[in-house]
Design an enzyme around this catalytic site. Structure first.
Site, PDB file in Angstrom:
ATOM      1  N   GLU A 435      17.327 -17.587  24.225  1.00  0.00           N
ATOM      2  CA  GLU A 435      16.521 -18.026  23.074  1.00  0.00           C
ATOM      3  C   GLU A 435      16.556 -19.554  22.944  1.00  0.00           C
ATOM      4  OE1 GLU A 435      14.586 -15.654  21.597  1.00  0.00           O
ATOM      5  OE2 GLU A 435      13.701 -17.426  20.678  1.00  0.00           O
TER       6      GLU A 435
HETATM    7  C1  LIG Z   1      21.641 -12.154  29.773  1.00  0.00           C
HETATM    8  C2  LIG Z   1      20.357 -12.888  29.602  1.00  0.00           C
HETATM    9  C3  LIG Z   1      19.352 -12.311  28.829  1.00  0.00           C
HETATM   10  C4  LIG Z   1      18.119 -12.962  28.691  1.00  0.00           C
HETATM   11  N1  LIG Z   1      17.106 -12.350  28.009  1.00  0.00           N
HETATM   12  C5  LIG Z   1      15.845 -12.873  28.088  1.00  0.00           C
HETATM   13  C6  LIG Z   1      14.710 -12.147  27.610  1.00  0.00           C
HETATM   14  O1  LIG Z   1      14.835 -11.057  27.059  1.00  0.00           O
HETATM   15  N2  LIG Z   1      13.484 -12.685  27.780  1.00  0.00           N
HETATM   16  C7  LIG Z   1      13.292 -13.884  28.393  1.00  0.00           C
HETATM   17  O2  LIG Z   1      12.163 -14.313  28.530  1.00  0.00           O
HETATM   18  N3  LIG Z   1      14.351 -14.610  28.850  1.00  0.00           N
HETATM   19  C8  LIG Z   1      15.611 -14.128  28.716  1.00  0.00           C
HETATM   20  N4  LIG Z   1      16.686 -14.831  29.206  1.00  0.00           N
HETATM   21  C9  LIG Z   1      16.462 -16.136  29.775  1.00  0.00           C
HETATM   22  C10 LIG Z   1      16.990 -17.274  28.929  1.00  0.00           C
HETATM   23  O3  LIG Z   1      16.236 -17.399  27.754  1.00  0.00           O
HETATM   24  C11 LIG Z   1      16.995 -18.543  29.807  1.00  0.00           C
HETATM   25  O4  LIG Z   1      18.052 -18.365  30.733  1.00  0.00           O
HETATM   26  C12 LIG Z   1      17.167 -19.799  29.004  1.00  0.00           C
HETATM   27  O5  LIG Z   1      16.023 -20.021  28.235  1.00  0.00           O
HETATM   28  C13 LIG Z   1      17.400 -21.027  29.892  1.00  0.00           C
HETATM   29  O6  LIG Z   1      16.522 -21.064  30.983  1.00  0.00           O
HETATM   30  P1  LIG Z   1      17.124 -21.243  32.449  1.00  0.00           P
HETATM   31  O7  LIG Z   1      18.207 -20.269  32.632  1.00  0.00           O
HETATM   32  O8  LIG Z   1      16.018 -21.245  33.424  1.00  0.00           O
HETATM   33  O9  LIG Z   1      17.778 -22.693  32.424  1.00  0.00           O
HETATM   34  P2  LIG Z   1      17.050 -24.091  32.685  1.00  0.00           P
HETATM   35  O10 LIG Z   1      15.792 -24.175  31.919  1.00  0.00           O
HETATM   36  O11 LIG Z   1      17.005 -24.334  34.138  1.00  0.00           O
HETATM   37  O12 LIG Z   1      18.099 -25.084  32.025  1.00  0.00           O
HETATM   38  C14 LIG Z   1      19.384 -25.349  32.595  1.00  0.00           C
HETATM   39  C15 LIG Z   1      20.163 -26.285  31.683  1.00  0.00           C
HETATM   40  O13 LIG Z   1      19.449 -27.500  31.534  1.00  0.00           O
HETATM   41  C16 LIG Z   1      19.207 -27.803  30.176  1.00  0.00           C
HETATM   42  N5  LIG Z   1      17.875 -28.397  30.037  1.00  0.00           N
HETATM   43  C17 LIG Z   1      16.704 -27.935  30.508  1.00  0.00           C
HETATM   44  N6  LIG Z   1      15.705 -28.765  30.191  1.00  0.00           N
HETATM   45  C18 LIG Z   1      16.248 -29.778  29.494  1.00  0.00           C
HETATM   46  C19 LIG Z   1      15.735 -30.955  28.886  1.00  0.00           C
HETATM   47  N7  LIG Z   1      14.437 -31.235  28.894  1.00  0.00           N
HETATM   48  N8  LIG Z   1      16.608 -31.765  28.254  1.00  0.00           N
HETATM   49  C20 LIG Z   1      17.913 -31.493  28.215  1.00  0.00           C
HETATM   50  N9  LIG Z   1      18.460 -30.395  28.783  1.00  0.00           N
HETATM   51  C21 LIG Z   1      17.639 -29.560  29.408  1.00  0.00           C
HETATM   52  C22 LIG Z   1      19.318 -26.473  29.421  1.00  0.00           C
HETATM   53  O14 LIG Z   1      19.779 -26.679  28.103  1.00  0.00           O
HETATM   54  C23 LIG Z   1      20.359 -25.722  30.260  1.00  0.00           C
HETATM   55  O15 LIG Z   1      21.646 -26.049  29.840  1.00  0.00           O
HETATM   56  C24 LIG Z   1      17.928 -14.224  29.304  1.00  0.00           C
HETATM   57  C25 LIG Z   1      18.966 -14.803  30.043  1.00  0.00           C
HETATM   58  C26 LIG Z   1      20.152 -14.139  30.214  1.00  0.00           C
HETATM   59  C27 LIG Z   1      21.210 -14.773  31.069  1.00  0.00           C
END
Ligand SMILES: Cc1cc2nc3c(=O)[nH]c(=O)nc-3n(C[C@H](O)[C@H](O)[C@H](O)COP(=O)(O)OP(=O)(O)OC[C@H]3O[C@@H](n4cnc5c(N)ncnc54)[C@H](O)[C@@H]3O)c2cc1C
Length: 591
Positions: A435
């Site tokens: 989220e």
């Molecule tokens: C168990 C689990 C359940 C989930 N359930 C759902 C679901 O039901 N539906 C769904 O759609 N998704 C779901 N997700 C996905 C989740 O919402 C994403 O993992 C999350 O939004 C982060 O995206 P990412 O993992 O690609 O990280 P990334 O976007 O690659 O980010 C990696 C890190 O970089 C930081 N970051 C990224 N961009 C910036 C920026 N511009 N400035 C500063 N910091 C930044 C982030 O804070 C994070 O710490 C789930 C994930 C998990 C692990």
């Protein structure tokens, strides 16, 4: 194994002494008298203790299994899910027009805490359905609402939210999933979504996926994104289930916690979907639900800490180790219980003061959401929208920390699986990530929410804190609350001023301090809550309330928070004012 008892007394104090719900002019609040709310919370507590909590460790141990395209949830989940449906718990705060009970969102939030504390992974099946229900309720056509909502309110059909793709998490503008318009008005959805919570399972007849995808003509980035309803089984005109849609679960993830909830890779291979809301306005549709969704995750943070604290407290009273340095408290036994030791007390007070403060903040925010929805109160909406990234980011960071601290009370017994304490920490961890990861919450707060509507909402927040402190001017008993709160609020304002003055010159300055700002504001919010709770407790004591022990403990816990936690604001301010220089000093290749 851990036990769970719902904190009904504390919730009742918040509802009736702090928020004074029956005196509120918010529609639906007048009916929330003490007897009614106690009955609902106690009944929810019974379900939580007797049905959900015993399944928490089972879910953790067994996890979900994907076999031939079908996901099997852990043993006992189906019967518990049936019991939740049967008891009407899935319909509590839903619209009566679609079979809901129409209770305020505040009551749904209180009951939600109880269920999440007892079994977070299990409760997600219902929680995500509620999110999808809200999206259809807000953005759906009358026909869509009639078609989907009654079955979703009863949880005969569950829901999901599909945003994330392998190469796109935070940056949704990179999305590749496509929606091709068809002559009959539907769309064919093609693409892969990952990490989809409750994406496939055996608890419901149908799963209603809400999928973000790009339809032609929308332009680049997030602008072109639309939201679609994509059911697992197509729904016939008469409401019966039709053919299986072209979508499948390709894999379920192995993960650190919430093993009882299936985290799925979802493949959409030309699946039939229908537009929800306006074309190319999918992000806007998602944003309107974000307050509720992020509040729900902020709740998960402290709800896990609450359950962990309950068990740490019991252990600290039971486990005999060492002697009280001021004299034995259990002279006939071989040693005193852990709770005599000041460092264990510090640990427990940190947990208790956080959990009760976060509960108050969450309930208040839920009240503001009710005001904004039921009374069209724009000021309430602005205020809650300002605080949502704080509630999500601060409460989930601290919730995880506190679950780890609860583990610490158990020493080595907290680290091994037998006592169930590591599950609280493992389950709480995800709330910091999904989220919108917490770094992104901080970005949202500093980059967007502070300046929203010309800074009107943050100014209203500062005025509210000032008015709260002023209201207790004549009462010396309140000084231990108002003085630290005044200082912390001043430090928060100073940080905001610093961003305004330096952020124009170098945006990295504000972004390097955004995480500290989120935590600084989190402490101010909890300081405000503790001030309100102390006032309510003193008023109740002055009025001759029978439960003096509870009220005196409430005040003492608040004093601890103000004296021992609020000083963190000074540290956060110092970090913020040090600017971006040291943060950005190294070029990327020097790391
Ligand atoms: C168990 C689990 C359940 C989930 N359930 C759902 C679901 O039901 N539906 C769904 O759609 N998704 C779901 N997700 C996905 C989740 O919402 C994403 O993992 C999350 O939004 C982060 O995206 P990412 O993992 O690609 O990280 P990334 O976007 O690659 O980010 C990696 C890190 O970089 C930081 N970051 C990224 N961009 C910036 C920026 N511009 N400035 C500063 N910091 C930044 C982030 O804070 C994070 O710490 C789930 C994930 C998990 C692990």
């Amino acid at each position: 194994m851990p036990t769970y008892t719902a904190p009904v007394k504390d919730m009742q104090f918040l509802l009736h002494n702090v928020l004074k719900v029956t005196a509120s002019d918010t529609p639906g609040y007048g009916e929330l008298d003490e007897g009614f709310t106690a009955a609902v919370l106690e009944e929810a507590g019974k379900v939580a203790s007797e049905v959900l909590a015993p399944l928490n460790a089972v879910g953790d141990r067994e996890g979900c299994v994907l076999e031939n395209g079908i996901v099997r949830t852990p043993k006992g989940f189906d019967a518990a899910f049936a019991a939740m449906k049967e008891g009407g718990w899935t319909a509590l705060d839903c619209d009566p027009e679609y079979g809901g009970q129409g209770l305020p969102y505040l009551m749904g939030t209180a009951v939600g805490e109880i269920f999440v504390s007892a079994n977070m992974a299990f409760n997600m099946y219902q929680g995500l359905t509620h999110g999808a229900y809200s999206a259809i309720h807000t953005h759906g056509t009358d026909a869509q609402k009639a078609q989907y909502l009654p079955k979703m309110v009863s949880c005969d059909w569950t829901g999901t939210m599909n945003l994330t793709e392998p190469h796109c998490g935070t940056d949704l503008g990179l999305m590749r999933t496509k929606a091709e318009p068809q002559e009959d008005g539907s769309y064919l959805i093609t693409g892969q979504k990952i990490f989809i919570s409750a994406g496939e399972h055996d608890l419901a007849e149908n799963i209603i996926h809400l999928v973000l995808a790009k339809a032609p003509g929308g332009g680049e980035g997030t602008k072109g994104i639309s939201l679609f309803i994509v059911p697992k089984f197509l729904v016939n005109e008469d409401g019966s289930l039709g053919a299986r849609n072209s979508l499948s679960c390709g894999k379920i993830e192995e993960k650190m916690g919430i093993h009882g909830n299936a985290t799925c890779v979802m493949n959409y291979d030309g699946a039939k979907g229908w537009l929800l809301g306006d074309l190319h306005k999918g992000m806007r549709a998602m944003f309107t639900m974000m307050n509720e969704a992020r509040l729900g995750v902020g709740l998960q943070g402290y709800a896990q800490a609450a359950a962990a604290y309950e068990n740490a407290l019991a252990y600290a009273k039971d486990r005999l180790q060492g002697r009280d340095v001021t004299g034995a408290k259990n002279p006939s036994g071989p040693a005193d219980p852990l709770i005599v030791h000041p460092d264990i007390r510090r640990n427990l007070m940190e947990q208790k003061s956080f959990v009760e403060g976060a509960r108050a903040l969450t309930f208040w925010a839920a009240h503001l959401i009710d005001r904004s929805v039921r009374q069209d109160d724009a000021a309430a909406e602005g205020l809650v929208s300002l605080m949502i990234p704080v509630i999500k980011g601060f409460q989930t960071d601290k919730g995880f920390d506190m679950a780890v601290q609860a583990q610490q009370v158990f020493g080595g017994h907290g680290y091994i699986e037998e006592w169930g304490m590591s599950q609280f920490a493992r389950d709480a961890r995800i709330a910091m990530i999904y989220e919108g990861a917490n770094g992104v919450q901080a970005l949202d707060l500093v980059g967007r929410k502070l300046a929203q509507d010309g800074g009107k909402h943050v100014m209203a927040f500062f005025d509210m804190v000032k008015a709260e402190c002023k209201a207790h001017d004549g009462d010396d008993r309140m000084k231990g609350f108002t003085e630290p709160l005044k200082l912390a609020s001043k430090q928060l304002q100073q940080a905001g001023m610093f961003f305004m003055q330096s952020g124009m010159k170098n945006p990295n300055t504000a972004l390097s301090g955004s995480y500290d700002f989120m935590h600084l504001m989190g402490h101010v919010c909890l300081g405000l809550m503790w001030t309100r709770m102390a006032r309510a407790a003193y008023d109740a004591l002055d009025g001759g309330h029978a439960d003096r022990d509870y009220l005196e403990a409430k005040i003492a816990t608040g004093r601890f928070y103000m004296a021992r936690q609020l000083p963190a604001c000074g540290m956060h301010l110092a970090r913020i004012e040090s600017g971006a220089e040291t943060v950005m000093a190294l070029p990327a290749e020097a790391f």
